[in-house]
Design a protein around this motif. Structure first.
Motif, short mmCIF file in Angstrom:
data_model
loop_
_atom_site.label_atom_id
_atom_site.label_comp_id
_atom_site.label_asym_id
_atom_site.label_seq_id
_atom_site.Cartn_x
_atom_site.Cartn_y
_atom_site.Cartn_z
N LYS A 1 0.93 -1.11 -0.05
CA LYS A 1 -0.06 -0.16 0.12
C LYS A 1 0.66 1.33 0.05
O LYS A 1 0.40 2.53 -0.04
CB LYS A 1 -0.81 -0.15 1.14
N ARG A 2 2.15 1.02 0.07
CA ARG A 2 2.94 2.38 0.11
C ARG A 2 2.67 3.40 -1.22
O ARG A 2 2.56 2.75 -2.32
CB ARG A 2 4.42 1.85 -0.10
N GLU A 3 2.75 4.53 -0.91
CA GLU A 3 2.53 5.57 -1.80
C GLU A 3 3.51 5.70 -2.75
O GLU A 3 4.80 5.69 -2.43
CB GLU A 3 2.20 6.99 -1.33
N THR A 4 3.27 5.75 -4.07
CA THR A 4 4.02 6.05 -5.18
C THR A 4 3.91 7.37 -5.98
O THR A 4 3.37 8.15 -5.20
CB THR A 4 3.86 4.76 -6.00
N TYR B 1 -0.01 7.69 -14.98
CA TYR B 1 1.24 7.61 -15.83
C TYR B 1 2.33 8.18 -14.90
O TYR B 1 3.44 7.50 -15.29
CB TYR B 1 0.89 8.65 -16.82
N ASP B 2 1.98 8.97 -14.19
CA ASP B 2 3.28 9.56 -13.42
C ASP B 2 3.57 8.90 -12.17
O ASP B 2 4.38 9.21 -11.36
CB ASP B 2 2.77 10.93 -12.89
N GLY B 3 3.02 7.74 -11.72
CA GLY B 3 3.37 6.75 -11.04
C GLY B 3 2.27 6.54 -9.94
O GLY B 3 2.66 5.92 -8.85
N CYS B 4 1.19 7.40 -9.66
CA CYS B 4 0.33 7.25 -8.71
C CYS B 4 -0.73 6.23 -8.70
O CYS B 4 -1.26 5.99 -9.94
CB CYS B 4 -0.53 8.69 -8.50
N TRP B 5 -0.83 5.41 -7.78
CA TRP B 5 -1.70 4.30 -7.76
C TRP B 5 -3.09 5.00 -7.54
O TRP B 5 -3.34 5.72 -6.49
CB TRP B 5 -1.39 3.24 -6.71
#
Length: 587
Positions: A66-69, A419-423
């Motif tokens: 669940k870590r934020e990306t 696209y910028d990596g946010c789930w």
């Protein structure tokens, strides 16, 4: 003749007030997408509660994978690579660099926003006073974001906001008090200590409080715990958390120096070799004003698990509600009320209900006090900031208001974030048209997962191609095509932990309490370090620049050639015997 103070005029697309993690991520996200940004920060450095001035660790969602990306993961990975001992001087420099290296960001540090010009329900400009230069700075922009924590633009603009706790009946929140009040969670002046091989003494200031063990139920420090930062030394929840800050700071310092006197001199600890290395003179705040947006996130909304059409971020910390009386209470310092991890946060919580061009991100978003007790943690705030900065780029692209993004372009905002990596829970990143039309093969491992749009493990499925260093993924186009870039998502080990003298510890950006022996941290072993990239030209594979000494989760590599396909060969990792790649997309 009396000298007049200078006023500097700045014009930009997007002005961000506040340079904590939320404001940083808002500014960076917008700047990377071509938005001219001015960020106004009233401190000399970035990071807010995470900076060396306050020194709170960066918390976020609980649970596996669940870590934020996104930008916050970039920052954390850079810190692991460059700051193995997790010291604040290096951490501060990384935060500073992440903002300053963006060519589209103009930075105003030591500059406190104190005035605003309005035109109806629209902000035309804000003005700040810069203490170091004794200059006023007026920033004229089309869009503004208040990431200041205390929501300075609320009183200056008339934006709807509230302070304190809602009555239980207002939103049918079971954990809210029966009667509404102005109480908040308090603030803390954190301290740090280090154990050494040398004994030391401590003589407290005469004005420090004197504590006994009986005075500190539930608040006894755990001196051998590197995560101990004395957060429960808390006051201010029964006061005005903005107007009374200076007086509360004085009280918190009496508490902090008195607490160290208790550790060193009470006889309750084997503390001869412990020394005080830091006391924060700037209180770290948990709660003050909250804006009101088009949607108010509540306790029940947090617990519902709803996937909103405008999901733009997520949380996953428990509803962690601190007792307003702080250290003078004989109750436990906080109550953890269950919250799912993840839960979705809708975009409508991030712009003002009555000010046309005002965003906000951080602990001041449109939530109830109960929901705030979860959304306030800094990794969540960083996601909110990235969502606001990305939304600002959509506003600029179409010449629309923050509300217009929700009404007309919410799918584009979500795509850009992913696209910028946010789930975004419940959402997947659509593969590129080139990938949909291509044949994808590999020397080992299944390749179908590279197109499923899940860029992390979800519900027990790894969702990644797995191979060994030297294995290849080959993408052959249906015809010769122009390929601009290839985007590859690696495995940064979202469950990573660090190993210390006491065993496994959740990763912290910086160490709070320093035991005698603590192992250094390192780049996650699962990350691909070196990667070979080839393109198919006239039936032959031609090597182009790939990836060397990578320590980030996402690599975007320029191709800018007509070709018949690409071949990706991971050559090495940072220690793992296998390679995990979640996604490959060619644009």
């Amino acid at each position: 003749m009396k000298e007049r103070l200078t006023k500097i005029i700045h014009e930009c697309d997007f002005c961000v007030v506040g340079g904590g993690l939320a404001g940083m991520c808002a500014a960076i996200a917008a700047a990377r997408r071509g938005v001219h940004v001015v960020i106004m920060q009233d401190r000399p450095l970035f990071g807010g509660n995470a900076s060396s001035e306050i020194r709170m660790w960066v918390c976020g969602a609980n649970g596996d994978n669940k870590r934020e990306t996104g930008i916050i993961e970039e920052i954390n990975l850079e810190n692991l690579y460059r700051n193995p001992s997790r010291g604040y001087p290096v951490w501060d420099s990384i935060l500073f660099e992440f903002v300053k290296r963006e060519k589209n960001i103009d930075v105003l540090l030591n500059c406190s926003c104190n005035d605003c010009e309005m035109e109806g329900g629209t902000i035309k400009s804000i003005t700040g006073w810069q203490t170091t230069t004794q200059k006023f700075h007026e920033v004229r922009a089309k869009l503004f974001a208040d990431c200041s924590g205390d929501s300075i633009l609320a009183p200056l603009t008339g934006a709807l906001c509230r302070t304190g706790r809602e009555a239980r009946s207002e939103y049918e929140e079971s954990i809210a008090p029966e009667v509404a009040d102005k109480k908040t969670m308090g603030m803390s002046c954190l301290i740090q200590a280090r154990k050494s091989n040398v004994k030391s003494t401590y003589i407290p200031p005469v004005w420090a409080y004197k504590f006994t063990k009986d005075d500190l139920p539930y608040r006894l420090p755990e001196m051998e715990n590197p995560s101990e930062n004395f957060w429960s030394m808390e006051l201010g929840g029964v006061n005005d958390s903005i107007s009374d800050t200076e007086e509360l700071r004085d009280e918190l310092l009496k508490v902090a120096y008195g607490m160290w006197d208790f550790v060193k001199n009470s006889g309750e600890y084997d503390a001869d070799n412990w020394e005080l290395t830091f006391v924060g003179f700037l209180p770290g705040k948990r709660e003050s004003r909250r804006y009101i947006g088009d949607y108010v996130l509540t306790q029940n909304a947090v617990r519902s698990g709803e996937i909103y059409t405008d999901t733009c971020a997520y949380g996953g910390w428990t509803m962690d509600d601190h007792v307003p009386e702080g250290i003078w209470s004989k109750e436990p310092p906080t109550t953890h009320h269950d919250a799912p991890s993840p839960y979705c946060i809708p975009y409508r919580c991030l712009y003002s209900k009555n000010i046309d061009n005002l965003f906000f991100a951080g602990r001041n978003i449109s939530v109830t006090h109960s929901a705030l007790s979860s959304t306030r943690v800094m990794a969540t705030c960083a996601l909110l900031g990235q969502a606001v900065g990305t939304a600002a780029s959509v506003c600029k692209k179409y010449g629309i208001s923050p509300r217009g993004v929700y009404e007309m372009h919410i799918d584009e905002l979500k795509y850009d974030l992913m696209y910028d990596g946010c789930w975004l829970p419940g959402n997947t990143l659509e593969p590129s048209e080139i990938m949909k039309a291509s044949e994808i093969t590999s020397t080992e491992g299944e390749t179908d997962v590279l197109l499923n749009g899940h860029e992390r493990p979800v519900d027990g499925d790894m969702n990644c191609w797995q191979g060994k260093p030297g294995s290849s993924i080959e993408v052959r186009f249906d015809s010769n095509r122009y390929a601009d870039t290839v985007r590859i998502v690696f495995d940064s080990d979202l469950n990573r932990e660090t190993i210390g003298a006491e065993g496994f510890l959740p990763e912290k950006s910086c160490i709070c309490n320093m035991p005698l022996y603590l192992a250094p941290v390192h780049t996650p072993e699962t990350l691909v370090k070196d990667l070979k990239l080839e393109i198919l030209i006239d039936g032959k594979w031609e090597e182009i620049d790939g990836v060397k000494n990578n320590h980030q989760r996402i690599a975007v590599i320029r191709i800018k050639r007509n070709c018949g396909g690409i071949r990706i060969t991971p050559l090495s990792t940072h220690g793992s015997e296998k390679v995990n790649i979640f996604s490959v997309n060619i644009y």
